[in-house]
Design an enzyme around this catalytic site. Structure first.
Site, short mmCIF file in Angstrom:
data_model
loop_
_atom_site.label_atom_id
_atom_site.label_comp_id
_atom_site.label_asym_id
_atom_site.label_seq_id
_atom_site.Cartn_x
_atom_site.Cartn_y
_atom_site.Cartn_z
N THR A 73 1.21 6.60 -7.79
CA THR A 73 1.42 6.03 -9.13
C THR A 73 2.39 6.90 -9.91
O THR A 73 3.37 6.41 -10.49
CB THR A 73 0.07 5.95 -9.90
OG1 THR A 73 -0.83 5.15 -9.15
CG2 THR A 73 0.25 5.39 -11.29
N CYS A 295 -6.52 -1.83 -7.48
CA CYS A 295 -6.09 -1.61 -8.87
C CYS A 295 -6.16 -2.89 -9.69
O CYS A 295 -6.18 -2.85 -10.91
CB CYS A 295 -4.67 -1.09 -8.93
SG CYS A 295 -4.08 -0.45 -7.41
N1 PMP Z 1 1.67 2.05 -3.99
C1 PMP Z 1 0.96 1.41 -3.07
C2 PMP Z 1 1.68 0.54 -2.07
C3 PMP Z 1 -0.42 1.52 -3.01
O1 PMP Z 1 -1.12 0.86 -2.08
C4 PMP Z 1 -1.07 2.36 -3.97
C5 PMP Z 1 -2.58 2.52 -3.96
N2 PMP Z 1 -3.28 1.31 -4.02
C6 PMP Z 1 -0.27 3.01 -4.93
C7 PMP Z 1 1.09 2.85 -4.90
C8 PMP Z 1 -0.89 3.90 -5.96
O2 PMP Z 1 -1.47 5.02 -5.38
P1 PMP Z 1 -2.44 5.97 -6.21
O3 PMP Z 1 -3.44 5.09 -6.90
O4 PMP Z 1 -3.04 6.87 -5.20
O5 PMP Z 1 -1.58 6.71 -7.21
#
Ligand code: PMP
Length: 354
Positions: A73, A295
């Site tokens: 993120t 998310c």
């Molecule tokens: N990009 C992708 C393709 C993801 O699958 C995810 C996690 N669902 C994220 C970004 C974000 O990762 P994080 O929540 O660990 O920051």
């Protein structure tokens, strides 16, 4: 819950016990700040640099091209906010999609998993592997500007060719590492605008005390992913085939995952159903699956990714994502298949009675 019944590995994976073992000293006796000059600090720094090498080895980059972050993120936000003119695909994870909507970035057209890049912006961002369909998203490097790819779902599953990439985002917890740690790959360590200002960590580009145990865990998880990549792929392939074989006579369902997608992730849509109902039903029978990316799985909105892939709304609403991991077995996968058949049948007949 039995980890073998956990089929939501695209949301997050269980922490590998060997990764935990590698992290523990840095949570206990080696607790130093990696920027301190004393022995304790130097030991922490050494742990971080070993991990940087391990991440770089898996990705195929130089260690100095890896900049640790709190996850994908942050890496995605950092990248996009460093460039004035940005274009993204319609298949992006919400960390890019929502930013693009908020900040008015351009959207690139796609035909299925093929994205057309035009190179009119300073930055083009196209995900490498869809976190919803498991399909590889194909796009050629734009002639102008930098090319960023979110490789979060691809890291550890396949070898990534960095030759066309300038920037790439990733997270440790998708590969049996800890949550809250990840990295941004920056080709040739070419500085981009810092997202945070403050200390000199990460060559002054990413201020903030380093999450040493998390980084060490990420490094160890990368080392294991590299060793197990082929075995993991073959295992996921067997599990996917087993699950699909069990769905034969269920009726009115489709797979949204292309035939050349990674075997680790399967997107299935069932007509006349709500994906969330299926998730709740499976959960009550002891299995974790998801109705979409974690998310956004609590919102009622239909997936923008499935819409961009041309999945009609009445199919999209009945979508579940099943993602396989090392801990799943053929037995638990066959059991999940039976649970899905039973749940789909009972939900459909309840719906028809209502
Ligand atoms: N990009 C992708 C393709 C993801 O699958 C995810 C996690 N669902 C994220 C970004 C974000 O990762 P994080 O929540 O660990 O920051």
């Amino acid at each position: 819950m039995n980890q073998q019944n956990y089929f939501d590995n695209a949301a997050t994976t269980p922490l590998d016990p060997e990764v935990l073992d590698a992290m523990l000293p840095y949570l206990q006796e080696d607790f130093g700040n990696a920027n301190s000059l004393h022995q304790l600090g130097l030991r922490a720094r050494e742990g971080v640099e070993i991990a940087r090498n391990q991440v770089a080895n898996l990705l195929g980059s130089a260690p100095e091209e890896i900049f640790f972050t709190s996850g994908a993120t942050e890496a995605n936000n950092w990248t996009l906010q460093s460039f004035p003119e940005v274009a993204v695909s319609g298949l992006e994870h919400s960390t890019i999609h929502v930013q693009a909507l908020e900040l008015g970035y351009g959207f690139l057209p796609n035909d299925g998993h093929e994205v057309e890049t035009d190179g009119e912006q300073d930055l083009t961002s196209v995900t490498f592997l869809s976190n919803e369909s498991g399909g590889f998203v194909r796009a050629s490097k734009p002639e102008h500007g930098k090319f960023h790819r979110d490789v979060t779902q691809a890291l550890g599953k396949i070898r990534i060719d960095l030759s066309e990439l300038d920037l790439a985002s990733m997270s440790a917890h998708k590969i049996y590492g800890p949550k809250g740690v990840g990295a941004l790959y920056i080709k040739n360590s070419d500085p981009i605008e810092p997202l945070f200002y403050g200390g000199e960590q990460e060559a002054g580009l990413r201020a903030g005390t380093l999450n040493v145990p998390g980084i060490v865990g990420f490094g160890r998880a990368c080392e294991k992913a590299s060793e197990l990549m082929d075995a993991d792929w073959a295992h996921a392939h067997r599990l996917k085939e087993c699950l699909l074989n069990g769905l034969d006579n269920i009726g009115d369902w489709q797979s949204n995952s292309p035939s050349d997608s990674v075997p680790h992730l399967l997107s299935l849509s069932f007509l006349d159903l709500l994906g969330e109902s299926l998730v709740v039903e499976a959960d009550s029978l002891g299995f974790c699956i998801s109705s979409g990316p974690a998310c956004s799985s609590r919102s009622n909105e239909l997936s923008h990714v499935l819409a961009a892939l041309g999945v009609p709304d009445d199919w999209s609403q009945g979508t579940v994502r099943i993602s396989f991991g090392r801990q799943n077995t053929l037995e638990t996968t066959a059991a999940l298949s039976k649970v899905l058949v039973q749940a789909v049948k009972s939900l459909r007949s309840a719906g028809r009675r209502a």
